[in-house]
Design a protein around this motif. Sequence first.
Motif, PDB file in Angstrom:
ATOM      1  N   GLN A   1     -25.337  20.596 -15.538  1.00 29.47           N
ATOM      2  CA  GLN A   1     -23.939  20.949 -15.266  1.00 29.47           C
ATOM      3  C   GLN A   1     -23.034  19.758 -15.554  1.00 29.47           C
ATOM      4  OE1 GLN A   1     -23.127  22.979 -11.520  1.00 29.47           O
ATOM      5  NE2 GLN A   1     -25.309  23.466 -11.336  1.00 29.47           N
ATOM      6  N   ARG A   2     -21.970  19.993 -16.272  1.00 29.72           N
ATOM      7  CA  ARG A   2     -21.048  18.920 -16.660  1.00 29.72           C
ATOM      8  C   ARG A   2     -20.187  18.478 -15.474  1.00 29.72           C
ATOM      9  NH1 ARG A   2     -20.942  15.173 -20.258  1.00 29.72           N
ATOM     10  NH2 ARG A   2     -18.880  14.528 -20.852  1.00 29.72           N
ATOM     11  N   ARG A   3     -19.733  19.434 -14.685  1.00 28.52           N
ATOM     12  CA  ARG A   3     -18.862  19.124 -13.544  1.00 28.52           C
ATOM     13  C   ARG A   3     -19.697  18.478 -12.435  1.00 28.52           C
ATOM     14  NH1 ARG A   3     -13.664  18.384 -12.332  1.00 28.52           N
ATOM     15  NH2 ARG A   3     -13.249  18.765 -10.149  1.00 28.52           N
ATOM     16  N   ILE A   4     -19.239  17.362 -11.937  1.00 28.19           N
ATOM     17  CA  ILE A   4     -19.953  16.657 -10.868  1.00 28.19           C
ATOM     18  C   ILE A   4     -19.446  17.162  -9.524  1.00 28.19           C
ATOM     19  CG2 ILE A   4     -20.399  14.404  -9.807  1.00 28.19           C
ATOM     20  CD1 ILE A   4     -21.769  14.865 -12.540  1.00 28.19           C
ATOM     21  N   THR A   5     -20.385  17.649  -8.705  1.00 27.44           N
ATOM     22  CA  THR A   5     -20.066  18.118  -7.351  1.00 27.44           C
ATOM     23  C   THR A   5     -21.116  17.599  -6.384  1.00 27.44           C
ATOM     24  OG1 THR A   5     -21.339  20.154  -7.687  1.00 27.44           O
ATOM     25  CG2 THR A   5     -18.968  20.261  -8.158  1.00 27.44           C
ATOM     26  N   PHE A   6     -20.700  17.477  -5.137  1.00 24.02           N
ATOM     27  CA  PHE A   6     -21.637  17.029  -4.099  1.00 24.02           C
ATOM     28  C   PHE A   6     -22.220  18.258  -3.423  1.00 24.02           C
ATOM     29  CE2 PHE A   6     -22.500  15.489   0.302  1.00 24.02           C
ATOM     30  CZ  PHE A   6     -23.520  14.619  -0.042  1.00 24.02           C
TER      31      PHE A   6
ATOM     32  N   ARG B   1     -16.591   5.024   0.242  1.00 25.97           N
ATOM     33  CA  ARG B   1     -15.811   6.228  -0.071  1.00 25.97           C
ATOM     34  C   ARG B   1     -16.621   7.476   0.230  1.00 25.97           C
ATOM     35  NH1 ARG B   1     -13.569   5.770  -5.936  1.00 25.97           N
ATOM     36  NH2 ARG B   1     -12.616   7.739  -5.292  1.00 25.97           N
ATOM     37  N   ASP B   2     -15.981   8.611   0.172  1.00 25.59           N
ATOM     38  CA  ASP B   2     -16.610   9.899   0.436  1.00 25.59           C
ATOM     39  C   ASP B   2     -17.218  10.458  -0.850  1.00 25.59           C
ATOM     40  OD1 ASP B   2     -16.866  12.376   2.267  1.00 25.59           O
ATOM     41  OD2 ASP B   2     -15.863  13.160   0.469  1.00 25.59           O
ATOM     42  N   GLU B   3     -18.377  11.103  -0.714  1.00 25.33           N
ATOM     43  CA  GLU B   3     -19.060  11.680  -1.884  1.00 25.33           C
ATOM     44  C   GLU B   3     -18.180  12.674  -2.634  1.00 25.33           C
ATOM     45  OE1 GLU B   3     -22.607  10.828   0.951  1.00 25.33           O
ATOM     46  OE2 GLU B   3     -20.527  11.509   1.157  1.00 25.33           O
ATOM     47  N   ASN B   4     -17.480  13.518  -1.886  1.00 22.40           N
ATOM     48  CA  ASN B   4     -16.629  14.524  -2.541  1.00 22.40           C
ATOM     49  C   ASN B   4     -15.476  13.883  -3.307  1.00 22.40           C
ATOM     50  OD1 ASN B   4     -17.890  17.096  -1.784  1.00 22.40           O
ATOM     51  ND2 ASN B   4     -17.459  16.402   0.287  1.00 22.40           N
TER      52      ASN B   4
ATOM     53  N   VAL C   1     -27.934  14.731  -8.424  1.00 25.21           N
ATOM     54  CA  VAL C   1     -26.515  14.373  -8.527  1.00 25.21           C
ATOM     55  C   VAL C   1     -25.991  13.915  -7.162  1.00 25.21           C
ATOM     56  CG1 VAL C   1     -24.192  15.322  -8.895  1.00 25.21           C
ATOM     57  CG2 VAL C   1     -26.037  15.845 -10.524  1.00 25.21           C
ATOM     58  N   SER C   2     -26.351  14.641  -6.125  1.00 29.71           N
ATOM     59  CA  SER C   2     -25.871  14.312  -4.782  1.00 29.71           C
ATOM     60  C   SER C   2     -26.425  12.982  -4.284  1.00 29.71           C
ATOM     61  CB  SER C   2     -26.219  15.437  -3.807  1.00 29.71           C
ATOM     62  OG  SER C   2     -25.543  16.629  -4.192  1.00 29.71           O
ATOM     63  N   ALA C   3     -27.680  12.683  -4.636  1.00 31.30           N
ATOM     64  CA  ALA C   3     -28.266  11.402  -4.232  1.00 31.30           C
ATOM     65  C   ALA C   3     -27.512  10.247  -4.880  1.00 31.30           C
ATOM     66  CB  ALA C   3     -29.742  11.350  -4.600  1.00 31.30           C
ATOM     67  N   LEU C   4     -27.148  10.400  -6.143  1.00 30.64           N
ATOM     68  CA  LEU C   4     -26.368   9.355  -6.811  1.00 30.64           C
ATOM     69  C   LEU C   4     -24.985   9.221  -6.186  1.00 30.64           C
ATOM     70  CD1 LEU C   4     -27.386   9.992 -10.533  1.00 30.64           C
ATOM     71  CD2 LEU C   4     -27.991   8.022  -9.120  1.00 30.64           C
ATOM     72  N   LEU C   5     -24.373  10.341  -5.852  1.00 33.48           N
ATOM     73  CA  LEU C   5     -23.062  10.290  -5.193  1.00 33.48           C
ATOM     74  C   LEU C   5     -23.161   9.609  -3.828  1.00 33.48           C
ATOM     75  CD1 LEU C   5     -21.658  13.815  -6.126  1.00 33.48           C
ATOM     76  CD2 LEU C   5     -20.632  11.596  -6.742  1.00 33.48           C
TER      77      LEU C   5
END
Length: 198
Positions: free
Chosen positions: A96-101, A122-125, A109-113
Amino acid sequence: MYPVHQTADILFCKGNLVPVGKDNLPHVEMTRVIARRFNDRYGQVFPEPQALLTSSPEVPELDGRKISKSYGNAITLSMTADDTAAAIRKAPTDSQRRITFDPINRPGVSALLTTAALCSGRDENDLADQIGDAGAGALKKLTTTLGNDFLAPHRQRRNDLAQDPHHVADVLRIGNQRANEIAQQTLEEVRTAMGTIY
């Protein structure tokens, strides 16, 4: 036996507040049970320690799983900035191109965020919104920059200590000696309470 060893590590020094991650809460509870049972049977010797969770009680590693040496999914202080960048580049994401938490559906993706958030405060979102449609490459680049910036002074301190092994050995020796004194005193209290001093 690990939880019982952890109990001994806490109780020998009569620890009353134990900084742990969420996965160690059952171990602290076992420590509390053992302390309570000993105190009920032999008299008050041990405090019942409380767990101290930080603002980030669970930190996923680069692949979203728990930390494990066998997984090779951790960033360590012994890594160089280049090693860290290489580890983050290898971290799994998705197409997925869009990054979301979304820790459940997008663990990589969430682990990297989460890593980037912990390193930047900062906040993940918010970080996900900042990256937007730039994709996993941008996420990994940002995580690498934030991670290396955060770890730089810690790694420098580690390197400084590594240059003076005699100082490190002295600190360890003094700490070990103090821990042994505390352990001996606690053991004497335990033997007295149990009536096993001969």
